[in-house]
Write a protein that holds these residues in place. Structure first.
Motif, mmCIF file in Angstrom:
data_model
loop_
_atom_site.group_PDB
_atom_site.id
_atom_site.type_symbol
_atom_site.label_atom_id
_atom_site.label_comp_id
_atom_site.label_asym_id
_atom_site.label_seq_id
_atom_site.Cartn_x
_atom_site.Cartn_y
_atom_site.Cartn_z
ATOM 1 N N LYS A 52 -6.657 -6.999 4.977
ATOM 2 C CA LYS A 52 -6.664 -6.312 6.267
ATOM 3 C C LYS A 52 -5.777 -7.044 7.283
ATOM 4 O O LYS A 52 -5.066 -6.407 8.082
ATOM 5 N N GLU A 53 -5.790 -8.379 7.229
ATOM 6 C CA GLU A 53 -4.992 -9.162 8.175
ATOM 7 C C GLU A 53 -3.506 -8.881 8.006
ATOM 8 O O GLU A 53 -2.738 -8.860 8.975
ATOM 9 N N TRP A 54 -3.073 -8.675 6.761
ATOM 10 C CA TRP A 54 -1.670 -8.371 6.481
ATOM 11 C C TRP A 54 -1.309 -7.004 7.051
ATOM 12 O O TRP A 54 -0.256 -6.835 7.684
ATOM 13 N N LEU A 55 -2.193 -6.026 6.846
ATOM 14 C CA LEU A 55 -1.936 -4.684 7.361
ATOM 15 C C LEU A 55 -1.870 -4.661 8.888
ATOM 16 O O LEU A 55 -1.083 -3.915 9.475
ATOM 17 N N LEU A 56 -2.696 -5.470 9.529
ATOM 18 C CA LEU A 56 -2.697 -5.507 10.999
ATOM 19 C C LEU A 56 -1.368 -5.993 11.558
ATOM 20 O O LEU A 56 -0.984 -5.612 12.665
ATOM 21 N N GLU A 57 -0.664 -6.824 10.806
ATOM 22 C CA GLU A 57 0.616 -7.365 11.262
ATOM 23 C C GLU A 57 1.795 -6.479 10.881
ATOM 24 O O GLU A 57 2.901 -6.665 11.395
ATOM 25 N N ARG A 58 1.587 -5.526 9.970
ATOM 26 C CA ARG A 58 2.686 -4.668 9.539
ATOM 27 C C ARG A 58 3.119 -3.737 10.666
ATOM 28 O O ARG A 58 2.295 -3.243 11.443
#
Length: 218
Positions: free
Chosen positions: A148-154
């Motif tokens: 989820k953390e990766w998606l939030l930064e995309r």
């Protein structure tokens, strides 16, 4: 490198992500309009086949959301050269329809202006709930969902929520959309019973506005 953008250039999640990942790639693709080589993967053919199957899957889901009966969609999937389509569809039909009760806008496009440039976002599905909240749905066919953390930064996550909040009043919605009323949900066909929900808020909106302004100016 001095980048002179083409006339009427629109910034999208795709080209902004390219610039954030590699400005030279952006320069080759969008300024010189040179095709960038495919991703380096262990099996390039398998990767490309999965990508193309994903495109066809999105098209089938679009038709279903526009009213084509489920059994007809399944018939078309059965005729597809990739067996994955039927597997993905089974997971979709088992789980997703229960989540998307409300007013649907399929393949909805929204645009706004920032730092003198147009920002454009196209959603797989925008769901308007009776309570006035908005959910942006995006279907993914990657082999496994990321953190989820990766998606939030995309940029896709950040841009889609930002554009909806900024463009709401001047769009087909005709109403201002508060960031707190917006959420983005990713559904991964490889894990069909779960969805990744990413709510928005005013602080994130202000951070995104500063981020995209700086990125466009750069």
């Amino acid at each position: 490198v001095n980048m002179i953008l083409p006339v009427n250039f629109d910034f999208t999640q795709g080209n902004l992500q390219d610039f954030a990942d590699c400005p030279y790639r952006f320069y080759l693709r969008y300024i010189l309009q040179i095709q960038w080589p495919a991703l380096i993967v262990n099996d390039a053919l398998e990767f490309e086949e999965r990508v193309q199957a994903g495109v066809r899957f999105h098209r089938l889901i679009q038709q279903f959301l526009l009213g084509v009966p489920e059994d007809r969609i399944s018939e078309m999937a059965a005729e597809d050269p990739s067996q994955m389509l039927q597997i993905w569809l089974d997971g979709f039909f088992t789980n997703v329809p229960a989540w998307i009760t409300g007013e649907r806008s399929v393949e909805a496009s929204f645009a706004t202006t920032l730092a003198g440039q147009r920002l454009v976002a196209k959603f797989d599905l925008l769901l308007t709930s009776p309570d006035g909240s908005f959910t942006i749905f995006d279907w993914k066919t990657a082999k496994k969902p990321p953190r989820k953390e990766w998606l939030l930064e995309r940029i896709q996550t950040r841009l889609y929520r930002f554009v909806l909040a900024r463009a709401g009043a001047t769009s087909s919605l005709g109403v201002a959309v508060k960031p707190e009323k917006i959420s983005m949900s990713y559904w991964y066909a490889s894990h069909p019973s779960t969805r990744i929900d990413l709510p928005y808020n005013t602080l994130a909106y202000e951070q995104d506005q500063a981020y995209f302004s700086a990125l466009i100016n750069e």
